[in-house]
Design an enzyme around this catalytic site. Structure first.
Site: not given
Length: 247
Positions: A215, A126, A184
């Site tokens: 995600h 991330c 995502d």
């Protein structure tokens, strides 16, 4: 392989002490170093387990607190809306140069450790995926694995939301591995196309993997976790590390 996970060092960074957690094999020896950048929540239980997994395959793994100058040492943000809001607030409050200064501090510190043989790689998830990408701009980094790197396509990392990461992509000389989830929303199709086109433009040495995942599909807590994809991706990342840091 049995590991140790009780080594904590306040690494000297340009903006102050950076609490860093080290995971490494219990047996004596010198191993390649891997900087593992967390999500916006810092050293959560899933990040700790990921670090242990990598260390157990003969690596010295460093997990820095990415918000060390903004949060009290030892702060771990919760996987809830309040934690996400605070993590995102800190992500955009921190200067871009501070992220880079942290990376250089770790690159300089790890080879001085008794457990490190001086060869270095990085992994990020991330926010951490973007930080691993920027860390890979340093010539000491031979391998970088970036899981669904946020803010990369939009150039919005750090204070002012105006980073130069894609502009500097040509500085990455090691091998790069990008992993993305097609579902995502943080990195949509047009964003992935933009990043890939830039890597092709600069002739980067990279691999690219897109999976049917949301995600945070690697996070082994929460409803988006996909253990099959996690298993596949971890194996590919280990292959990258072994190839570039051991062979």
């Amino acid at each position: 392989m049995v590991i140790k996970d009780d080594l904590v060092v306040d690494v000297a960074a340009p903006t102050g002490p950076m609490r860093t957690y080290f995971f490494h094999p219990a047996s004596e020896g010198r191993y390649p170093g891997v900087i593992l950048y967390s999500e916006i929540f810092q050293l959560t239980a899933p990040i700790r387990r990921f670090a242990s997994f990598i260390a157990g395959h003969r690596y010295l793994v460093a997990v820095p607190e990415v918000y060390h100058e903004l949060e009290t040492a030892g702060t771990v943000l919760a996987y809830d809306q309040a934690g996400a809001d605070k993590g995102n607030e800190d992500k955009y409050a921190k200067e871009l140069s501070s992220y880079d200064g942290d990376a250089k501090a770790l690159i300089e510190h790890m080879p001085t450790m008794a457990q490190c043989n001086g060869r270095l790689g990085t992994i990020g998830i991330c926010l951490g995926g973007h930080l691993a990408f920027r860390t890979a701009m340093n010539p000491e980094i031979s391998a970088a694995a970036c899981f669904y790197a946020t803010d990369l396509h939009s150039g919005s990392l750090g204070k002012g939301k105006n980073d130069n990461s894609l502009a500097r992509a040509g500085e990455i000389k090691g091998e790069l591995f990008h992993i993305w989830g097609r579902q995502d929303p943080h990195v949509p199709l047009e964003g992935r196309i933009k990043i890939k086109a830039r890597l092709d433009e600069v002739g980067a040495n990279y691999q690219w993997m897109e999976v049917n995942g949301a995600h945070a599909f690697m996070r082994d807590e929460g409803y988006r976790y996909d253990p099959e994809l996690e298993y596949q991706c971890k194996g590919l990342v280990l292959s990258l590390l072994h190839r570039r840091l051991y062979l």
